[in-house]
Write an enzyme that holds these catalytic residues in place. Structure first.
Site, mmCIF file in Angstrom:
data_model
loop_
_atom_site.group_PDB
_atom_site.id
_atom_site.type_symbol
_atom_site.label_atom_id
_atom_site.label_comp_id
_atom_site.label_asym_id
_atom_site.label_seq_id
_atom_site.Cartn_x
_atom_site.Cartn_y
_atom_site.Cartn_z
ATOM 1 N N HIS A 170 0.850 -1.182 0.000
ATOM 2 C CA HIS A 170 0.000 0.000 0.000
ATOM 3 C C HIS A 170 0.888 1.234 0.000
ATOM 4 O O HIS A 170 2.066 1.174 0.395
ATOM 5 C CB HIS A 170 -0.887 0.017 1.250
ATOM 6 C CG HIS A 170 -2.028 -0.950 1.208
ATOM 7 N ND1 HIS A 170 -3.023 -0.895 0.247
ATOM 8 C CD2 HIS A 170 -2.346 -2.010 2.011
ATOM 9 C CE1 HIS A 170 -3.910 -1.868 0.480
ATOM 10 N NE2 HIS A 170 -3.510 -2.563 1.534
ATOM 11 N N CYS A 213 -0.312 2.689 -4.491
ATOM 12 C CA CYS A 213 -1.034 3.909 -4.829
ATOM 13 C C CYS A 213 -0.177 5.125 -4.523
ATOM 14 O O CYS A 213 0.707 5.096 -3.669
ATOM 15 C CB CYS A 213 -2.352 3.987 -4.058
ATOM 16 S SG CYS A 213 -3.678 3.052 -4.824
#
Length: 525
Positions: A363, A405
Site C-alpha cells: 500500500h 497507490c
C-alpha cells in the site's frame, strides 16, 4: 599541436563525406519513399516531428539527432533502405544486400509488426483500398488516404496493434484473402521471436479468460484514452537515449552539460563511444533483485492485498530468467525493511555484479507502507544505494519498481482493489524522490496523486505488464523503451465499467542505456 589539427580536419572531412552520401541517397528517394520512411521510423522518433518532414534529409536529421544514425553506425538506415527495396543504395552506406540480411536477425530495429503493415500496404491496390474503406464506413475519415495511411490510422486509433490484428485480418479475408497468409506468417514469426518462460501463464494478456478483470472485447471501449502526442525530453536526447513514444512519463534528471563521465579524448574513439552508450553487462554475475511483497497487514487501517503473490511470483521468474539472484521478503515490517536495506547495501559481491533491482509491492501514497503500517519514504529506500552508501554499485544501474497507490483512493468494485490508504494533502513530483545521483531509475505504477489498481487474483496491471514486456522485448529494447510500452499497456486498461484508469510514470538519472542480455542457458528454455 600539428597532429591534433590534422586529426580534427580529418574528422571533419569524414563527417562531410558521410553527409554527402546521405545527400545522394536523398536524391534517389521520392515522395512515396519519404512517407514510407516516416512510417517505419515512428517507433523511434516522435510522430509529431515526423509529420513535419518533407524530404528524406529531414528524416535523416531526426535520426542523427536521436543518435539512431551516425558515420560509425548506419545500420538502421541500411535496414530501412533494405525494407523499401532500395538495395542499390546500400553501397553508399558501405553495405551489401547479403551483409544486411546476415545482420538483420541480431541488429534489426524495425519491429515485425511495422514490417507487416508496410508489406500489407504494398500489396493493397487502390481498388481494394476503396473497398476496405467502404466496409469500415463512418469509422474512417472521408478524406483521401493511401493504404499506408489507412493502416496508420487504424493503429493510431488503437484498432490494431502487434497483439490484435482481428480487424485487419477480417478486412483482408473479405477483400484480399491472399494477405491473410502474411498475417498468419507474422503471428508465427512473433511467437518464435519470443522466448518461452515458465511465467507464461502469469504474464499473458490480461484481457483474456472469463475470470479476469475484463475481456479483450471490453477494451474496445477504452482505446481512445490517452492519445496525446508523446513529449520528448531534450536532456535524455542530449545524453544519447533514444527518443521513444510515450516519453511523457519519463523525467530525465541529467543536465544537458553532463558528458556521461567520459573525457573528450575517450569520446574520440568508436569503441569508447559504444562503451558510453550501454551499461556493461559482462560481470561475474548479473546482480541482485530484491522483492518486498506485503500481502497481510497488522495495522487496522490497511487491508490485505490479495493478488500480490501473483505479482511477486511473476517478478521472481522474470528476473531469475534474466540472470539475477532474487531475494523475496513477504510481509515486511518497518524494522525488517531496515534490516533488508542494510543487508543489501552492504553486499560485497555488488562489486562483481552488473546491476541492482529493488521491487516494492504494498500500500502507499507518496511513501510506501510496511506490513505493520509504518510509512517509509521512497527516497529513503533509494538513498541506501548511492555511491557513498553502497560503493559496490557505483556507476551501475539501480532500478526500483514500486507497485503502490500514489494518492487518494475511492471505493472500487470487486475484484479490483486500490493499493492506497486514503491519504490527504499534496504530493511531491516524481523527480524529487530520486537522489540527485547518477544511475538510478524509479518506476511507479501510477502518477502522484492517483490510484494504482490490482486484480485480486491475477495481480496488478502494472507489474503484470512489466513482466510481460520484459519477457517479450528484452531481446531488442532497452529498459526505457520497455517501460514506455508498459505505460501504454496500463493506460489502455480500465475496470469492467470503464471508469477506473491508471497511468504509470518513471524517472531516471541513467547515463547510458540499460540492455539486458539474456543468459545463454535461459535462451534454451
Amino acid at each position: 599541436m600539428a597532429s591534433q589539427g590534422l586529426s580534427s580536419s580529418s574528422d571533419k572531412n569524414c563527417k562531410v563525406n558521410f553527409r554527402e552520401r546521405l545527400l545522394i541517397i536523398d536524391s534517389e528517394l521520392g515522395a512515396k519513399d519519404v512517407e514510407q520512411l516516416k512510417f517505419l521510423c515512428r517507433d523511434f522518433v516522435s510522430p509529431k516531428k515526423l509529420e513535419t518532414c518533407r524530404s528524406a534529409l529531414d528524416i535523416f536529421d531526426l535520426l542523427l539527432a536521436a543518435e539512431l544514425l551516425s558515420e560509425e553506425d548506419c545500420f538502421f538506415l541500411a535496414e530501412l533502405l533494405y525494407i523499401l527495396d532500395w538495395k542499390s543504395l546500400l553501397k553508399h552506406l558501405n553495405y551489401t544486400k547479403g551483409q544486411v540480411e546476415s545482420l538483420l536477425p541480431t541488429q534489426r530495429k524495425v519491429s515485425l509488426f511495422r514490417n507487416l503493415l508496410y508489406e500489407l500496404s504494398e500489396d493493397i491496390v487502390p481498388e481494394n483500398l476503396q473497398r476496405m474503406i467502404f466496409l469500415l464506413g463512418d469509422s474512417i475519415p472521408k478524406s483521401p488516404m493511401t493504404s499506408l495511411g489507412l493502416l496508420s490510422y487504424l493503429e493510431k486509433q488503437g484498432k490494431i496493434d502487434e497483439d490484435n490484428l482481428t480487424l485487419l485480418k477480417d478486412l483482408c479475408k473479405k477483400i484480399v484473402p491472399k494477405l491473410v497468409e502474411k498475417i498468419e506468417k507474422y503471428k508465427g514469426e512473433k511467437a518464435a521471436e519470443l522466448v518461452t518462460l515458465p511465467v507464461e501463464k502469469e504474464t499473458e494478456s490480461l484481457y483474456q479468460a472469463e475470470e479476469e478483470l475484463f475481456s479483450r472485447s471490453d477494451t474496445t471501449k477504452f482505446l481512445t484514452a490517452l492519445q496525446e502526442e508523446p513529449c520528448e525530453n531534450e536532456h535524455t536526447r542530449s545524453n544519447g537515449d533514444r527518443a521513444t513514444n510515450g516519453a511523457l512519463a519519463s523525467v530525465s534528471m541529467i543536465p544537458a552539460s553532463v558528458t556521461l563521465g567520459a573525457s573528450p579524448n575517450t569520446l574520440n574513439s568508436e569503441a569508447s563511444a559504444k562503451e558510453v552508450a550501454v551499461y556493461k553487462m559482462n560481470g561475474k554475475h548479473r546482480g541482485h533483485c530484491v522483492i518486498v511483497n506485503n500481502h497481510k497487514f497488522t495495522s487496522a487501517s490497511l487491508s490485505d492485498r490479495p493478488g500480490t503473490n501473483r505479482d511477486a511470483e511473476s517478478l521472481m521468474r522474470v528476473f531469475q530468467w534474466l540472470g539475477f539472484t532474487v531475494h523475496k521478503h513477504d510481509d515486511v515490517t518497518h524494522a525488517r525493511m531496515e534490516t533488508v536495506l542494510q543487508e543489501q547495501k552492504s553486499r560485497p559481491d555488488h562489486a562483481d555484479g552488473d546491476c541492482f533491482v529493488f521491487c516494492v509491492l504494498t500500500h502507499g501514497r507518496y511513501e510506501v507502507y510496511s506490513s505493520d503500517g509504518v510509512p517509509i519514504l521512497i527516497e529513503n529506500i533509494l538513498s541506501h544505494f548511492t555511491a557513498q552508501q553502497c560503493p559496490g554499485l557505483t556507476g551501475k544501474p539501480k532500478l526500483f519498481f514500486i507497485q503502490a497507490c500514489q494518492g487518494k483512493a475511492i471505493q472500487p468494485s470487486a475484484p479490483v482493489e486500490a493499493d492506497a490508504m486514503n491519504p490527504e494533502g499534496t504530493f511531491p513530483p516524481l523527480e524529487y524522490r530520486i537522489p540527485i545521483k547518477a544511475d538510478f531509475l524509479l518506476g511507479l505504477s501510477t502518477v502522484p496523486g492517483y490510484l494504482s489498481f490490482r486484480h485480486m487474483e491475477e495481480g496488478s496491471w502494472y507489474i503484470q505488464s512489466l513482466c510481460k514486456r520484459l519477457k517479450n522485448l528484452v531481446l531488442r529494447e532497452d529498459i526505457l523503451s520497455i517501460l514506455t510500452a508498459v505505460n501504454r499497456d496500463v493506460s489502455l486498461q480500465a475496470d469492467i465499467h470503464g471508469i477506473k484508469k491508471q497511468m504509470p510514470q518513471f524517472a531516471n538519472t541513467l547515463r547510458k542505456k540499460v540492455v539486458f542480455p539474456v543468459p545463454p542457458r535461459a535462451l534454451q528454455w
